[in-house]
Design a protein around this motif. Structure first.
Motif, PDB file in Angstrom:
ATOM      1  N   LYS A   1       0.839  -1.207   0.000  1.00  0.00           N
ATOM      2  CA  LYS A   1       0.000   0.000   0.000  1.00  0.00           C
ATOM      3  C   LYS A   1       0.868   1.250   0.000  1.00  0.00           C
ATOM      4  O   LYS A   1       0.626   2.189  -0.763  1.00  0.00           O
ATOM      5  N   ALA A   2       1.909   1.247   0.847  1.00  0.00           N
ATOM      6  CA  ALA A   2       2.814   2.396   0.913  1.00  0.00           C
ATOM      7  C   ALA A   2       3.823   2.390  -0.229  1.00  0.00           C
ATOM      8  O   ALA A   2       4.361   3.432  -0.600  1.00  0.00           O
ATOM      9  N   GLY A   3       4.109   1.188  -0.757  1.00  0.00           N
ATOM     10  CA  GLY A   3       5.052   1.082  -1.867  1.00  0.00           C
ATOM     11  C   GLY A   3       6.496   1.245  -1.466  1.00  0.00           C
ATOM     12  O   GLY A   3       7.324   1.665  -2.285  1.00  0.00           O
ATOM     13  N   GLY A   4       6.820   0.927  -0.206  1.00  0.00           N
ATOM     14  CA  GLY A   4       8.200   1.087   0.224  1.00  0.00           C
ATOM     15  C   GLY A   4       8.519   0.267   1.454  1.00  0.00           C
ATOM     16  O   GLY A   4       7.644  -0.346   2.072  1.00  0.00           O
ATOM     17  N   TRP A   5       9.822   0.260   1.808  1.00  0.00           N
ATOM     18  CA  TRP A   5      10.340  -0.495   2.942  1.00  0.00           C
ATOM     19  C   TRP A   5      10.558   0.429   4.139  1.00  0.00           C
ATOM     20  O   TRP A   5      10.838   1.606   3.984  1.00  0.00           O
ATOM     21  N   LYS A   6      10.486  -0.139   5.318  1.00  0.00           N
ATOM     22  CA  LYS A   6      10.980   0.512   6.528  1.00  0.00           C
ATOM     23  C   LYS A   6      11.667  -0.561   7.367  1.00  0.00           C
ATOM     24  O   LYS A   6      11.341  -1.755   7.257  1.00  0.00           O
ATOM     25  N   HIS A   7      12.631  -0.163   8.186  1.00  0.00           N
ATOM     26  CA  HIS A   7      13.361  -1.145   8.972  1.00  0.00           C
ATOM     27  C   HIS A   7      13.560  -0.663  10.397  1.00  0.00           C
ATOM     28  O   HIS A   7      13.465   0.536  10.689  1.00  0.00           O
ATOM     29  N   GLN A   8      13.819  -1.622  11.292  1.00  0.00           N
ATOM     30  CA  GLN A   8      14.046  -1.321  12.702  1.00  0.00           C
ATOM     31  C   GLN A   8      14.875  -2.428  13.323  1.00  0.00           C
ATOM     32  O   GLN A   8      14.902  -3.559  12.832  1.00  0.00           O
ATOM     33  N   ASN A   9      15.552  -2.112  14.417  1.00  0.00           N
ATOM     34  CA  ASN A   9      16.399  -3.076  15.099  1.00  0.00           C
ATOM     35  C   ASN A   9      15.613  -3.880  16.137  1.00  0.00           C
ATOM     36  O   ASN A   9      14.606  -3.406  16.662  1.00  0.00           O
ATOM     37  N   PHE A  10      16.114  -5.080  16.411  1.00  0.00           N
ATOM     38  CA  PHE A  10      15.551  -5.916  17.461  1.00  0.00           C
ATOM     39  C   PHE A  10      16.377  -5.719  18.738  1.00  0.00           C
ATOM     40  O   PHE A  10      17.111  -6.602  19.159  1.00  0.00           O
ATOM     41  N   ASP A  11      16.274  -4.595  19.350  1.00  0.00           N
ATOM     42  CA  ASP A  11      17.035  -4.318  20.569  1.00  0.00           C
ATOM     43  C   ASP A  11      16.514  -5.190  21.714  1.00  0.00           C
ATOM     44  O   ASP A  11      15.311  -5.235  21.991  1.00  0.00           O
ATOM     45  N   GLY A  12      17.440  -5.853  22.409  1.00  0.00           N
ATOM     46  CA  GLY A  12      17.064  -6.650  23.572  1.00  0.00           C
ATOM     47  C   GLY A  12      16.569  -8.036  23.262  1.00  0.00           C
ATOM     48  O   GLY A  12      16.264  -8.808  24.175  1.00  0.00           O
ATOM     49  N   PHE A  13      16.480  -8.410  21.985  1.00  0.00           N
ATOM     50  CA  PHE A  13      16.026  -9.743  21.601  1.00  0.00           C
ATOM     51  C   PHE A  13      17.219 -10.562  21.098  1.00  0.00           C
ATOM     52  O   PHE A  13      18.016 -10.075  20.299  1.00  0.00           O
ATOM     53  N   GLU A  14      17.309 -11.788  21.558  1.00  0.00           N
ATOM     54  CA  GLU A  14      18.334 -12.696  21.044  1.00  0.00           C
ATOM     55  C   GLU A  14      17.656 -13.964  20.540  1.00  0.00           C
ATOM     56  O   GLU A  14      17.179 -14.778  21.318  1.00  0.00           O
ATOM     57  N   PHE A  15      17.594 -14.098  19.220  1.00  0.00           N
ATOM     58  CA  PHE A  15      16.984 -15.276  18.626  1.00  0.00           C
ATOM     59  C   PHE A  15      17.444 -15.383  17.178  1.00  0.00           C
ATOM     60  O   PHE A  15      17.927 -14.421  16.579  1.00  0.00           O
ATOM     61  N   ALA A  16      17.289 -16.569  16.627  1.00  0.00           N
ATOM     62  CA  ALA A  16      17.521 -16.806  15.205  1.00  0.00           C
ATOM     63  C   ALA A  16      16.257 -17.409  14.618  1.00  0.00           C
ATOM     64  O   ALA A  16      15.436 -17.992  15.336  1.00  0.00           O
ATOM     65  N   VAL A  17      16.085 -17.257  13.328  1.00  0.00           N
ATOM     66  CA  VAL A  17      14.946 -17.845  12.615  1.00  0.00           C
ATOM     67  C   VAL A  17      15.472 -19.005  11.788  1.00  0.00           C
ATOM     68  O   VAL A  17      16.428 -18.851  11.032  1.00  0.00           O
ATOM     69  N   PHE A  18      14.866 -20.167  11.955  1.00  0.00           N
ATOM     70  CA  PHE A  18      15.327 -21.345  11.240  1.00  0.00           C
ATOM     71  C   PHE A  18      15.167 -21.160   9.732  1.00  0.00           C
ATOM     72  O   PHE A  18      14.146 -20.654   9.255  1.00  0.00           O
ATOM     73  N   TYR A  19      16.166 -21.608   8.987  1.00  0.00           N
ATOM     74  CA  TYR A  19      16.096 -21.522   7.537  1.00  0.00           C
ATOM     75  C   TYR A  19      14.927 -22.363   7.027  1.00  0.00           C
ATOM     76  O   TYR A  19      14.765 -23.527   7.394  1.00  0.00           O
ATOM     77  N   ASP A  20      14.093 -21.780   6.190  1.00  0.00           N
ATOM     78  CA  ASP A  20      12.966 -22.453   5.557  1.00  0.00           C
ATOM     79  C   ASP A  20      11.892 -22.908   6.533  1.00  0.00           C
ATOM     80  O   ASP A  20      11.055 -23.742   6.194  1.00  0.00           O
ATOM     81  N   SER A  21      11.896 -22.390   7.772  1.00  0.00           N
ATOM     82  CA  SER A  21      10.823 -22.746   8.693  1.00  0.00           C
ATOM     83  C   SER A  21       9.533 -22.062   8.255  1.00  0.00           C
ATOM     84  O   SER A  21       9.544 -20.993   7.645  1.00  0.00           O
ATOM     85  N   ARG A  22       8.409 -22.711   8.544  1.00  0.00           N
ATOM     86  CA  ARG A  22       7.112 -22.161   8.175  1.00  0.00           C
ATOM     87  C   ARG A  22       6.712 -21.052   9.134  1.00  0.00           C
ATOM     88  O   ARG A  22       6.946 -21.124  10.325  1.00  0.00           O
TER      89      ARG A  22
END
Length: 376
Positions: free
Chosen positions: A195-216
């Protein structure tokens, strides 16, 4: 069966109802009842598959997109589509040949009829609807070649979609000596809004985790849910603001067992755990209190035989049924939890044993009712 309707009756009142009116009636009927309606008559069965009425009617699970790897073949990694029946030509050609100017695409994710794909040579994204052959180009970020991407889309709310990029420390540019002990720790999140036609980004301050490759992941009620390496589900909204954590149930007697996939079935978050002896299926009953209920358990020996363990690849969206891949020939099977019955669908063969840890299987339900906002 409709009141007053007798199978074989020549002058049934239902026979006088036009197909358009019947389609409108069926569009308000629950999925389980739809399955029964298809068996009433040839006319009713054909009504559900007719192109003029598919936009109104709920569609069944059609099959799965999945990858395969064979080092003796070129290209060594290929994309497949297997019908849920295990028979016939694929409902969708996995090359997505209706997309122009894309010689090499990787299918990353699926959500409510839309596929998230990535161009292998530019890292740009393409979001497409195979049922209508519509698509939207999404520009890459400077992290797209390394990030893990997911899509969020709810056609009942909007024709717009969101793409989520999970960026680890290395991809973000953090020096190795400054990285945390959590391997592939996610440092930032980028979100694209069609809808906005663009990206925005932010940091995960205080979070320690990884996302499994190809996880659903699961997009539900405007929230993206993704399993993490720390044994919890990260729940985040399309603005990146609502960051909830839901603990995943893991058998306490199996420290080496982890759950890296979550699913959506009958509008509930679900997960499955295969340990050394049994399969357990859990349903999140209460979101706020993180209350999980053990829905089903079964002996692996009874399901697969001695020496075999299956991998749960999907839940049926509307039934108490899960899909499993098992054995040396990667046999695709369905397991009905109500009658505790396992059925073999087809053998996917050893080519579907990828060079990575596991093959991602993406369930596909066609969506005919909604065009893509600003799509081609």
């Amino acid at each position: 069966m409709a009141p007053g309707f007798k199978k074989g009756a020549k002058d049934s009142p239902v026979d006088k109802i036009t197909d358009d009116i019947l389609a409108d009636i069926f569009s308000r009927v629950p999925y389980k009842s739809i399955c029964c309606c298809k068996c009433v008559s040839t006319r009713w069965r054909d009504l559900f598959s007719h192109p003029d009425h598919r936009k109104k009617l709920p569609q069944p699970l059609a099959g799965f997109f999945h990858k395969g790897y064979n080092k003796n073949r070129f290209p060594s990694e290929a994309q497949y589509f297997t019908n849920v029946s295990g028979k016939g030509d694929p409902l969708v050609h996995p090359s997505l040949s209706f997309l122009p100017n894309y010689d090499s695409l990787d299918i990353l994710d699926y959500c409510n009829g839309l596929l998230l794909c990535q161009c292998c040579n530019t890292s740009d994204y393409v979001v497409c609807n195979p049922a209508t052959e519509k698509w939207v180009d999404v520009p890459a970020t400077e992290w797209s070649s390394e990030a893990q991407a997911r899509i969020g889309f709810d056609p009942a709310v909007s024709s717009h979609f969101h793409v989520f990029e999970f960026i680890d420390e290395e991809g973000w540019g953090i020096a190795e000596e400054e990285q945390h002990d959590c391997f592939n720790r996610i440092e930032a999140l980028a979100i694209y809004s069609s809808k906005a036609g663009g990206w925005k980004h932010q940091n995960f301050d205080g979070f320690e985790f990884a996302v499994f490759y190809d996880s659903r992941s699961v997009f539900f009620n405007g929230i993206l849910h993704v399993a993490t390496s720390e044994g919890f589900i990260l729940a985040i909204d399309v603005e990146g603001n609502d960051r909830g954590l839901v603990t995943i149930p893991i058998p306490p007697y199996n420290d080496d067992v982890f759950v890296d996939d979550i699913f959506l079935s009958q509008r509930q978050l679900c997960t499955a755990c295969v340990d050394r002896s049994q399969l357990t299926v859990w349903v999140l009953e209460d979101y706020k209190s993180e209350k999980w209920t053990l829905k089903h358990n079964a002996s692996l020996l009874e399901l697969f035989g001695e020496g075999y363990r299956g991998t749960v690849i999907s839940f049926h969206p509307e039934r108490n049924c899960i899909f499993v891949v098992c054995g040396h020939e990667n046999t695709l099977m369905s397991y009905d939890m109500d009658c505790r019955k396992m059925c073999s669908i087809c053998q996917l063969e050893r080519d579907c044993q990828p060079k990575r840890v596991k093959t991602p299987f993406l369930p596909y339900v066609p969506l005919y009712s909604e065009p893509l906002a600003d799509g081609n």
